[in-house]
Design a protein around this motif. Sequence first.
Motif, PDB file in Angstrom:
ATOM      1  N   ARG A 167      -8.495   1.868  22.371  1.00  0.00           N
ATOM      2  CA  ARG A 167      -7.881   1.748  23.294  1.00  0.00           C
ATOM      3  C   ARG A 167      -8.722   2.220  25.050  1.00  0.00           C
ATOM      4  N   ALA A 168      -9.896   3.415  24.684  1.00  0.00           N
ATOM      5  CA  ALA A 168     -10.349   3.459  25.588  1.00  0.00           C
ATOM      6  C   ALA A 168     -11.056   2.214  26.598  1.00  0.00           C
ATOM      7  N   VAL A 169     -12.261   1.185  26.186  1.00  0.00           N
ATOM      8  CA  VAL A 169     -12.267  -0.173  26.570  1.00  0.00           C
ATOM      9  C   VAL A 169     -11.256  -0.689  26.720  1.00  0.00           C
ATOM     10  N   PHE A 170     -10.291  -0.980  26.513  1.00  0.00           N
ATOM     11  CA  PHE A 170      -8.494  -1.698  26.703  1.00  0.00           C
ATOM     12  C   PHE A 170      -8.677  -3.178  25.390  1.00  0.00           C
ATOM     13  N   ALA A 171      -9.620  -2.522  24.954  1.00  0.00           N
ATOM     14  CA  ALA A 171      -9.775  -3.974  23.199  1.00  0.00           C
ATOM     15  C   ALA A 171      -8.259  -3.822  22.980  1.00  0.00           C
ATOM     16  N   ASP A 172      -7.089  -4.723  22.740  1.00  0.00           N
ATOM     17  CA  ASP A 172      -5.796  -4.281  22.068  1.00  0.00           C
ATOM     18  C   ASP A 172      -5.391  -5.545  21.079  1.00  0.00           C
ATOM     19  N   ASP A 173      -6.520  -6.054  20.818  1.00  0.00           N
ATOM     20  CA  ASP A 173      -6.197  -7.862  19.977  1.00  0.00           C
ATOM     21  C   ASP A 173      -6.274  -6.696  18.575  1.00  0.00           C
ATOM     22  N   PRO A 174      -4.860  -6.509  17.750  1.00  0.00           N
ATOM     23  CA  PRO A 174      -4.457  -5.999  16.921  1.00  0.00           C
ATOM     24  C   PRO A 174      -5.098  -5.800  15.890  1.00  0.00           C
ATOM     25  N   GLN A 175      -5.956  -6.479  14.922  1.00  0.00           N
ATOM     26  CA  GLN A 175      -6.738  -5.984  14.083  1.00  0.00           C
ATOM     27  C   GLN A 175      -7.995  -4.844  14.581  1.00  0.00           C
ATOM     28  N   HIS A 176      -7.635  -4.262  15.768  1.00  0.00           N
ATOM     29  CA  HIS A 176      -7.964  -2.658  15.859  1.00  0.00           C
ATOM     30  C   HIS A 176      -7.402  -1.626  15.816  1.00  0.00           C
ATOM     31  N   PHE A 177      -6.327  -1.942  15.143  1.00  0.00           N
ATOM     32  CA  PHE A 177      -4.781  -1.146  15.459  1.00  0.00           C
ATOM     33  C   PHE A 177      -3.769  -0.837  13.881  1.00  0.00           C
ATOM     34  N   ASP A 178      -3.987  -1.733  13.625  1.00  0.00           N
ATOM     35  CA  ASP A 178      -3.077  -2.551  12.428  1.00  0.00           C
ATOM     36  C   ASP A 178      -3.763  -3.089  10.752  1.00  0.00           C
ATOM     37  N   PRO A 179      -3.778  -2.457  10.406  1.00  0.00           N
ATOM     38  CA  PRO A 179      -4.625  -2.785   8.857  1.00  0.00           C
ATOM     39  C   PRO A 179      -4.212  -4.018   8.227  1.00  0.00           C
ATOM     40  N   ALA A 180      -3.382  -4.145   8.478  1.00  0.00           N
ATOM     41  CA  ALA A 180      -2.600  -5.664   7.767  1.00  0.00           C
ATOM     42  C   ALA A 180      -2.734  -6.811   8.544  1.00  0.00           C
ATOM     43  N   ALA A 181      -3.146  -6.236  10.409  1.00  0.00           N
ATOM     44  CA  ALA A 181      -4.158  -7.477  10.621  1.00  0.00           C
ATOM     45  C   ALA A 181      -5.049  -8.022  10.708  1.00  0.00           C
ATOM     46  N   ALA A 182      -5.871  -6.839  10.067  1.00  0.00           N
ATOM     47  CA  ALA A 182      -7.138  -6.647   9.820  1.00  0.00           C
ATOM     48  C   ALA A 182      -7.621  -7.941   8.205  1.00  0.00           C
ATOM     49  N   ARG A 183      -6.286  -6.923   7.647  1.00  0.00           N
ATOM     50  CA  ARG A 183      -6.492  -7.792   6.321  1.00  0.00           C
ATOM     51  C   ARG A 183      -6.275  -9.164   6.522  1.00  0.00           C
ATOM     52  N   ALA A 184      -5.299  -9.442   7.284  1.00  0.00           N
ATOM     53  CA  ALA A 184      -5.655 -11.187   7.387  1.00  0.00           C
ATOM     54  C   ALA A 184      -6.329 -11.817   7.799  1.00  0.00           C
ATOM     55  N   LEU A 185      -7.638 -10.974   8.465  1.00  0.00           N
ATOM     56  CA  LEU A 185      -9.215 -11.442   8.939  1.00  0.00           C
ATOM     57  C   LEU A 185      -9.544 -11.751   8.161  1.00  0.00           C
ATOM     58  N   GLY A 186      -9.161 -10.914   6.691  1.00  0.00           N
ATOM     59  CA  GLY A 186      -9.896 -10.536   5.534  1.00  0.00           C
ATOM     60  C   GLY A 186     -11.226  -9.055   5.595  1.00  0.00           C
ATOM     61  N   TYR A 187     -11.370  -8.108   6.353  1.00  0.00           N
ATOM     62  CA  TYR A 187     -11.128  -7.267   6.485  1.00  0.00           C
ATOM     63  C   TYR A 187     -10.329  -6.333   5.348  1.00  0.00           C
ATOM     64  N   PRO A 188     -11.116  -5.154   5.496  1.00  0.00           N
ATOM     65  CA  PRO A 188      -9.996  -4.009   4.384  1.00  0.00           C
ATOM     66  C   PRO A 188     -10.273  -3.147   5.363  1.00  0.00           C
ATOM     67  N   ASP A 189      -9.795  -3.051   6.474  1.00  0.00           N
ATOM     68  CA  ASP A 189      -9.137  -1.950   7.121  1.00  0.00           C
ATOM     69  C   ASP A 189      -9.732  -2.614   8.679  1.00  0.00           C
ATOM     70  N   VAL A 190      -9.033  -1.582  10.092  1.00  0.00           N
ATOM     71  CA  VAL A 190      -9.122  -2.196  11.659  1.00  0.00           C
ATOM     72  C   VAL A 190     -10.389  -1.715  11.448  1.00  0.00           C
ATOM     73  N   VAL A 191     -10.555  -2.979  12.653  1.00  0.00           N
ATOM     74  CA  VAL A 191     -12.272  -3.468  12.547  1.00  0.00           C
ATOM     75  C   VAL A 191     -12.694  -3.135  14.419  1.00  0.00           C
ATOM     76  N   ALA A 192     -13.912  -2.282  14.033  1.00  0.00           N
ATOM     77  CA  ALA A 192     -14.386  -1.835  15.900  1.00  0.00           C
ATOM     78  C   ALA A 192     -14.757  -2.777  16.634  1.00  0.00           C
ATOM     79  N   PRO A 193     -14.433  -2.901  17.697  1.00  0.00           N
ATOM     80  CA  PRO A 193     -14.730  -2.638  19.048  1.00  0.00           C
ATOM     81  C   PRO A 193     -16.571  -3.263  19.375  1.00  0.00           C
ATOM     82  N   PRO A 194     -16.545  -4.613  19.679  1.00  0.00           N
ATOM     83  CA  PRO A 194     -18.274  -4.332  19.213  1.00  0.00           C
ATOM     84  C   PRO A 194     -19.327  -3.086  20.479  1.00  0.00           C
ATOM     85  N   THR A 195     -18.271  -3.058  20.514  1.00  0.00           N
ATOM     86  CA  THR A 195     -19.145  -1.649  21.578  1.00  0.00           C
ATOM     87  C   THR A 195     -19.397  -0.429  20.991  1.00  0.00           C
TER      88      THR A 195
END
Length: 149
Positions: free
Chosen positions: A30-58
């Motif tokens: 939220r602080a860096v305005f990264a609004d992709d669902p993978q940063h907030f929703d565990p289901a969206a992150a799992r759909a991309l192959g990650y075990p939980d929410v993904v942190a923005p690169p910074t």
Amino acid sequence: MPVNPSLVDRAFPPTPAYLVGREKVREFARAVFADDPQHFDPAAARALGYPDVVAPPTFAMVVQDVTLQQLLAEPDSGIVLSRILHGEQRFRYSRPIVAGDELTGNLRITSIRAVGGNAMVTCEAEITDAQGAHVVTTTSLLVVGEDAA
């Protein structure tokens, strides 16, 4: 006191493990305005192959900051926080940071050079997971201003 040139190639001890929390990832996103669902929703992150929410690169800056605090605590460094300007930042990832990661940082000073009345201090923090596998290397260029005294 000018920046101590003997800092070059100095390695600092590993930082304590930092447990990446799901809410911390969401707050940072939220602080860096990264609004992709993978940063907030565990289901969206799992759909991309990650075990939980993904942190923005910074997000790696959170761990790197702990390593830089080690440098600032060195009494012989000649570096004072009030004289620092963050000049440049780079990240080299092996994989994304995800909630649940336990990350450790190892800082090394790679170079110091004089430019005008300033010192350019380049620091690399290698960040690894609980198994010791590389996650990201962060590189910061700190511009340290001349002592006013």
